[in-house]
Design a protein around this motif. Structure first.
Motif, mmCIF file in Angstrom:
data_model
loop_
_atom_site.group_PDB
_atom_site.id
_atom_site.type_symbol
_atom_site.label_atom_id
_atom_site.label_comp_id
_atom_site.label_asym_id
_atom_site.label_seq_id
_atom_site.Cartn_x
_atom_site.Cartn_y
_atom_site.Cartn_z
ATOM 1 N N ILE A 237 0.930 -1.120 -0.013
ATOM 2 C CA ILE A 237 -0.092 0.018 0.063
ATOM 3 C C ILE A 237 1.119 1.299 -0.186
ATOM 4 O O ILE A 237 1.776 1.463 0.812
ATOM 5 N N TYR A 238 0.654 2.135 -1.151
ATOM 6 C CA TYR A 238 1.603 3.374 -0.998
ATOM 7 C C TYR A 238 0.426 4.581 -0.970
ATOM 8 O O TYR A 238 -0.776 4.561 -1.199
ATOM 9 N N ASN A 239 0.909 5.888 -0.833
ATOM 10 C CA ASN A 239 0.237 7.043 -0.848
ATOM 11 C C ASN A 239 0.345 7.735 -2.339
ATOM 12 O O ASN A 239 1.643 7.607 -2.579
ATOM 13 N N ILE A 240 -0.447 7.964 -2.865
ATOM 14 C CA ILE A 240 -0.204 8.340 -4.404
ATOM 15 C C ILE A 240 0.047 9.810 -4.413
ATOM 16 O O ILE A 240 -0.333 10.744 -3.608
ATOM 17 N N ALA A 241 1.155 10.208 -5.237
ATOM 18 C CA ALA A 241 1.581 11.255 -5.622
ATOM 19 C C ALA A 241 1.530 11.569 -7.191
ATOM 20 O O ALA A 241 1.806 10.405 -8.096
ATOM 21 N N ILE A 242 0.814 12.777 -7.907
ATOM 22 C CA ILE A 242 0.606 12.785 -9.112
ATOM 23 C C ILE A 242 1.637 13.654 -9.749
ATOM 24 O O ILE A 242 2.071 14.500 -9.300
ATOM 25 N N GLY B 71 -2.541 11.727 -2.442
ATOM 26 C CA GLY B 71 -2.776 11.467 -0.982
ATOM 27 C C GLY B 71 -3.655 10.229 -0.816
ATOM 28 O O GLY B 71 -3.636 9.583 0.379
ATOM 29 N N ASP B 72 -4.317 9.753 -1.832
ATOM 30 C CA ASP B 72 -5.057 8.563 -1.559
ATOM 31 C C ASP B 72 -4.097 7.555 -1.466
ATOM 32 O O ASP B 72 -2.939 7.459 -1.956
ATOM 33 N N ASP B 73 -4.889 6.084 -0.937
ATOM 34 C CA ASP B 73 -4.072 4.923 -0.972
ATOM 35 C C ASP B 73 -4.301 4.015 -2.328
ATOM 36 O O ASP B 73 -5.331 4.240 -2.915
ATOM 37 N N VAL B 74 -3.029 3.572 -2.705
ATOM 38 C CA VAL B 74 -3.094 2.447 -3.696
ATOM 39 C C VAL B 74 -2.402 1.407 -3.451
ATOM 40 O O VAL B 74 -1.344 1.282 -2.730
#
Length: 336
Positions: A275-280, A328-331
């Motif tokens: 599980i990671y935090n998304i950065a765009i 910031g969402d989880d993926v």
């Protein structure tokens, strides 16, 4: 061209999935080419998503591969199989006969009816449109199922099994069915398969042989296909083995196709996902990752370049949009 996405099936996908089912060539119980049977399957899986269960209770979670509004493939996860009527297979056992008088010891194979996988999870219904083959989509379909399981651990029973279509010749003849099943079910293979798809498998337990069967009594053509996958299913079989599934001598009662199984924690994609935090942003020349987000009806999966840095995964905006994610969402992701 938009990013290909795996998502839960919808009722409005029926026509496109029916077209895929008719391309499969038959033998896929969970992807029937009969409209009524398929419609019931889709309705069941949509209801499974909508029911918001809290434990594996027989739900079916079908996923479709969509690009540009077109459904290109299917895959499914079954939360727990055979809860109503049992899930029956043959297991190929060894038996030994010995005679001291003749100084002979003879080993023979025996087909034993079993319910060993009743209540287990299952992955199946993997089919890819011929027009989409060759781009890694078969692997994509297969591995997304494992990310779905990782995202929904409490909803999928452990271990997980997978049945592969059994071998048939170029004319569609299945030696195992012709030599055994047909004699007890008194119907053609396609009729038995459709009955299984449309009304469930109670009739299998009702009509199949109740006693072990010596393999030596079967014709050679039938003996030769025990545990042998359909030619078109061989790539899927090999992918399952690479994921950590194992063939332990279980076969389908209709066509003798192999059944493989694995504990969830032993499945490679599950073990290696994180599980990671998304950065765009621009991931540059980072490796391709398989990524999944959401729960039940909001589940989405896609693949694309992604740069991992600690607990952060940087992805391009197009891939974040495909997954329905914002910064910031989880993926959940795993290297391709």
């Amino acid at each position: 061209m938009t990013t290909p996405v795996m998502r839960p099936v919808r009722r409005e996908d029926f026509d496109q999935i029916l077209a895929l089912a008719k391309q499969s060539g038959g033998g896929m119980t969970n992807l029937p080419g009969d409209p009524d049977a398929l419609r019931a399957r889709i309705e069941n899986t949509v209801s499974s998503y909508e029911s918001d269960p809290d434990a594996p209770s027989g739900e079916v979670y079908m996923l479709v591969l969509e690009q540009e509004g077109k459904v290109l493939g299917t895959a499914a996860i079954f939360s727990a199989i055979g809860l109503d009527h049992g899930f029956v297979n043959y297991r190929i056992n060894k038996t030994v006969h010995a005679s001291k008088q003749l100084k002979k010891r003879i080993e023979r194979r025996l087909l034993m009816p079993t319910h060993d996988f009743t209540g287990c999870g299952e992955v199946g219904s993997l089919f890819l449109s011929p027009e989409a083959r060759g781009g890694g989509f078969g692997k994509f379909l297969a591995r997304v199922r494992y990310l779905f399981i990782a995202q929904h651990r409490k909803l999928i029973a452990d271990p997980v099994c997978a049945e592969l279509r059994g071998w048939r010749d170029k004319n569609g003849v299945q030696p195992f069915w012709e030599s055994l099943g047909k004699l007890f079910f008194d119907m053609e293979f396609e009729d038995a398969d459709l009955t299984n798809s449309a009304t469930g498998n109670q009739f299998i337990s009702d009509l199949m042989p109740r006693h072990p069967i010596y393999v030596a009594l079967l014709p050679k053509a039938a003996r030769d296909v025990l545990g042998k996958p359909h030619d078109d299913a061989l790539p899927a079989f090999n992918m399952l083995l690479r994921e950590g599934f194992a063939f332990r001598g279980y076969i389908d009662v209709f066509d003798a196709g192999p059944l493989v199984d694995a504990h969830i924690d032993d499945i490679k994609t599950v073990k290696e996902s994180k599980i990671y935090n998304i950065a765009i942003g621009d991931p540059g020349d980072a490796p391709v990752h398989l990524m999944a987000s959401g729960y039940l009806q909001s589940f989405r999966a896609a693949r694309g370049a992604a740069k991992a840095d600690g607990d952060t995964l940087t992805v391009a905006k197009e891939h974040a949009d495909a997954l329905g994610l914002t910064a910031g969402d989880d993926v959940r992701a795993v290297k391709w």
